[in-house]
Design a protein around this motif. Structure first.
Motif, short mmCIF file in Angstrom:
data_model
loop_
_atom_site.label_atom_id
_atom_site.label_comp_id
_atom_site.label_asym_id
_atom_site.label_seq_id
_atom_site.Cartn_x
_atom_site.Cartn_y
_atom_site.Cartn_z
N LYS A 16 0.82 -1.21 0.00
CA LYS A 16 0.00 0.00 0.00
C LYS A 16 0.85 1.26 0.00
CE LYS A 16 -3.93 -2.28 2.26
NZ LYS A 16 -4.91 -2.13 1.18
N TYR A 18 1.05 3.22 -2.25
CA TYR A 18 0.31 4.25 -3.00
C TYR A 18 -0.37 5.25 -2.07
CZ TYR A 18 -3.68 1.29 -1.74
OH TYR A 18 -4.61 0.57 -1.04
N VAL A 55 -3.51 -5.36 -7.86
CA VAL A 55 -3.12 -4.51 -8.99
C VAL A 55 -1.73 -4.93 -9.48
CG1 VAL A 55 -2.74 -2.16 -9.81
CG2 VAL A 55 -4.45 -2.60 -8.02
N ARG A 71 -0.98 3.01 -9.33
CA ARG A 71 -1.17 3.66 -8.03
C ARG A 71 -2.41 4.54 -8.03
NH1 ARG A 71 5.12 5.29 -6.45
NH2 ARG A 71 5.77 3.17 -5.87
N ALA A 74 -5.27 2.32 -7.60
CA ALA A 74 -5.31 1.85 -6.22
C ALA A 74 -5.92 2.90 -5.30
CB ALA A 74 -3.90 1.48 -5.76
N ASP A 78 -9.28 2.41 -3.27
CA ASP A 78 -9.19 2.60 -1.82
C ASP A 78 -10.28 3.56 -1.35
OD1 ASP A 78 -6.82 2.02 0.37
OD2 ASP A 78 -7.88 3.88 0.79
N VAL A 84 -6.87 -2.78 -1.27
CA VAL A 84 -6.09 -2.85 -2.50
C VAL A 84 -4.63 -3.17 -2.19
CG1 VAL A 84 -5.50 -1.67 -4.65
CG2 VAL A 84 -7.59 -1.05 -3.43
N ARG A 85 -4.05 -4.06 -2.99
CA ARG A 85 -2.64 -4.40 -2.84
C ARG A 85 -1.98 -4.38 -4.22
NH1 ARG A 85 -2.72 -9.16 1.87
NH2 ARG A 85 -4.19 -8.03 3.24
N ILE A 86 -0.85 -3.70 -4.31
CA ILE A 86 -0.08 -3.64 -5.55
C ILE A 86 1.12 -4.57 -5.43
CG2 ILE A 86 1.24 -2.19 -7.13
CD1 ILE A 86 -0.37 0.19 -6.33
#
Length: 268
Positions: A16, A18, A55, A71, A74, A78, A84-86
């Motif tokens: 996270k 982002y 993502v 991002r 995301a 959010d 959300v996880r990138i």
């Protein structure tokens, strides 16, 4: 610090990044988005069980516009209330004979199984998707034993271009999504001349292209919330039900190939 606190801290640090802090929060355009209509039907449901979104992006460059776009997606998701996880593809080995126990491979597969929806952001290279992005998809198998890491998940696709607008990448991503048994939403995002669409802080400038990104994020959220409790029913297949009755479970591709070889040998 408890083990649970440590786990939360790890998720925030690794997936996270982002999220904004300090002065960046004050000038964040996402915080001012009016998304009440998009979330109105799902407020109670999302509070009890936030939508899980993975993502993926497709570049390892220091200035990666697919990462910047990822991002932004995301942050919007959010804002909509999703978890959300990138995933960072740096260090992921090329798909070959490397053990699938490699930590970056295991991490990617665990995130895919955890997720309920995906966002794929990829740059266009030589008219198609980048090797960095395809490598991530190659490492996510269609099945892990009886577990389907992507089946039934919803998917949003987006691309960035160095030059004029193109839809080569999003079209290819749709083919991949179908092959991975995912439900790809109708809307999509293609950002031409991406280097002109982001400011010096890595944030997307106000434009119709940015509005489209919000549209896509909202649509993914709506489709995902509507379908997630029914995905098992929607992707249920006669052939797989038959296999479970006959074999007791779904076989892996390797097991199916071994059975074919065994049958051919028996027929002599």
């Amino acid at each position: 610090m408890t083990q649970e606190d440590g786990s939360v801290s790890r998720v925030l640090r690794e997936y996270k990044a982002y999220r904004l802090s300090g002065d960046a929060v004050e000038v964040d355009w996402v915080k001012d988005l009016d998304v009440a209509e998009a979330t109105s039907c799902f407020q109670e449901q999302n509070l009890e069980r936030p939508l899980k979104v993975l993502v993926l992006y497709g570049s390892l460059r220091a200035t990666s516009y697919s990462r910047l776009l990822a991002r932004e997606f995301a942050r919007i998701l959010d804002k909509l209330g999703a978890d959300v996880r990138i995933y960072n593809p740096e260090g992921l080995p090329i798909k070959d004979d490397v053990s699938d126990k490699h930590p970056k491979v295991a991490e990617l597969r665990e995130l895919s199984q955890w997720s309920e929806a995906h966002v794929w952001c990829c740059p266009e290279q030589h008219g198609t998707i980048s090797a960095v992005f395809k490598n991530q998809i190659d490492w996510i198998p269609l099945s892990l034993g009886s577990v389907r890491p992507t089946q039934g998940r919803t998917l949003a696709v987006a691309q960035v271009n160095g030059g004029s607008q193109s839809f080569n990448v999003v079209n290819t991503l749709r083919i991949l999504g179908r092959w991975m048994r995912m439900v790809t939403i109708p809307n999509q995002s293609s950002v031409p001349k991406a280097w002109t669409e982001f400011d010096s802080t890595g944030r997307m400038k106000a434009s119709s292209l940015r509005d489209r990104v919000v549209d896509v994020a909202e649509e993914l959220y709506k489709f995902s919330m509507l379908l997630r409790d029914h995905s098992g029913f929607l992707v249920d297949r006669y052939s797989e039900r038959k296999e479970k009755r006959e074999k007791g479970r779904l076989l892996s591709q390797a097991e199916k190939e071994a059975e074919k070889i065994k049958d051919l040998a028996a027929k002599g």
